[in-house]
Design a protein around this motif. Structure first.
Motif, PDB file in Angstrom:
ATOM      1  N   THR A  20       0.913  -1.132   0.136  1.00  0.00           N
ATOM      2  CA  THR A  20      -0.192  -0.113   0.245  1.00  0.00           C
ATOM      3  C   THR A  20       0.850   0.981   0.011  1.00  0.00           C
ATOM      4  N   THR A  21       0.455   2.315  -0.609  1.00  0.00           N
ATOM      5  CA  THR A  21       0.938   3.479  -0.877  1.00  0.00           C
ATOM      6  C   THR A  21       0.396   4.475   0.254  1.00  0.00           C
ATOM      7  N   PRO A  22       0.964   5.083   1.212  1.00  0.00           N
ATOM      8  CA  PRO A  22       0.407   5.758   2.262  1.00  0.00           C
ATOM      9  C   PRO A  22      -0.124   6.939   1.257  1.00  0.00           C
ATOM     10  N   VAL A  23      -1.271   7.537   1.543  1.00  0.00           N
ATOM     11  CA  VAL A  23      -1.838   8.726   1.071  1.00  0.00           C
ATOM     12  C   VAL A  23      -1.992   9.767   2.071  1.00  0.00           C
ATOM     13  N   SER A  24      -1.299  10.839   1.659  1.00  0.00           N
ATOM     14  CA  SER A  24      -1.568  12.160   2.573  1.00  0.00           C
ATOM     15  C   SER A  24      -1.962  13.377   1.928  1.00  0.00           C
ATOM     16  N   SER A  25      -2.727  14.266   2.811  1.00  0.00           N
ATOM     17  CA  SER A  25      -3.235  15.306   2.176  1.00  0.00           C
ATOM     18  C   SER A  25      -2.053  16.508   2.276  1.00  0.00           C
ATOM     19  N   VAL A  26      -1.997  17.332   1.128  1.00  0.00           N
ATOM     20  CA  VAL A  26      -0.802  18.483   1.385  1.00  0.00           C
ATOM     21  C   VAL A  26      -1.709  19.870   1.035  1.00  0.00           C
ATOM     22  N   PRO A  27      -1.270  20.767   1.644  1.00  0.00           N
ATOM     23  CA  PRO A  27      -1.807  22.131   1.365  1.00  0.00           C
ATOM     24  C   PRO A  27      -1.932  22.667   0.011  1.00  0.00           C
ATOM     25  N   PHE A  28      -2.953  23.235  -0.303  1.00  0.00           N
ATOM     26  CA  PHE A  28      -3.143  23.296  -2.097  1.00  0.00           C
ATOM     27  C   PHE A  28      -4.082  24.522  -2.218  1.00  0.00           C
ATOM     28  N   ALA A  29      -3.876  25.346  -3.025  1.00  0.00           N
ATOM     29  CA  ALA A  29      -4.610  26.656  -3.389  1.00  0.00           C
ATOM     30  C   ALA A  29      -5.261  26.201  -4.604  1.00  0.00           C
ATOM     31  N   LEU A  30      -6.579  26.074  -4.433  1.00  0.00           N
ATOM     32  CA  LEU A  30      -7.402  25.673  -5.749  1.00  0.00           C
ATOM     33  C   LEU A  30      -7.856  27.009  -6.430  1.00  0.00           C
ATOM     34  N   PHE A  31      -7.599  27.145  -7.505  1.00  0.00           N
ATOM     35  CA  PHE A  31      -7.666  28.130  -8.566  1.00  0.00           C
ATOM     36  C   PHE A  31      -9.427  28.092  -8.693  1.00  0.00           C
ATOM     37  N   THR A  32      -9.814  29.177  -8.306  1.00  0.00           N
ATOM     38  CA  THR A  32     -11.357  29.372  -8.529  1.00  0.00           C
ATOM     39  C   THR A  32     -12.037  30.480  -9.198  1.00  0.00           C
ATOM     40  N   HIS A  33     -11.087  31.314  -9.932  1.00  0.00           N
ATOM     41  CA  HIS A  33     -11.611  32.620 -10.238  1.00  0.00           C
ATOM     42  C   HIS A  33     -12.760  32.549 -11.384  1.00  0.00           C
TER      43      HIS A  33
END
Length: 105
Positions: A20-33
């Protein structure tokens, strides 16, 4: 009455267990314009399963503009964005993509 016994030894063969490959959340700035349609995570492009906009080319009410800060988790061909406001957007990979489908003005 009481009894005492040694615990049974598990019979799992680690060599045949799937890796299994560990899954992790990373900070992200989603472009929403211009609404929420696509995301780029490193060199992979993803499409939103359900694009979001206000009907006038802007992000829906309650979303930041031009970006929404949160985290993104990539697992296989899926990426999921979450933020502290409770927004969640699921994206799926566009295999072979080298750019966004549309450019926002």
């Amino acid at each position: 009455m009481s009894g005492c016994a040694t615990p049974a030894t598990p019979t799992i063969d680690a060599s045949t267990s799937p890796a299994t490959t560990p899954v992790s959340s990373v900070p992200f700035a989603l472009f929403t314009h211009c609404g929420i349609y696509e995301a780029r995570v490193q060199d992979t492009f993803f499409l939103a399963d359900q694009p979001l906009n206000d009907g006038h080319g802007n992000p829906p009410a309650g979303w930041g503009n031009p970006y929404q800060s949160g985290t993104i988790t990539v697992a296989g061909s899926q990426a999921v964005f979450h933020d502290d406001s409770g927004h969640t957007v699921t994206f799926h990979e566009r295999p072979g993509a080298t750019s966004f489908l549309q450019t926002c003005s």
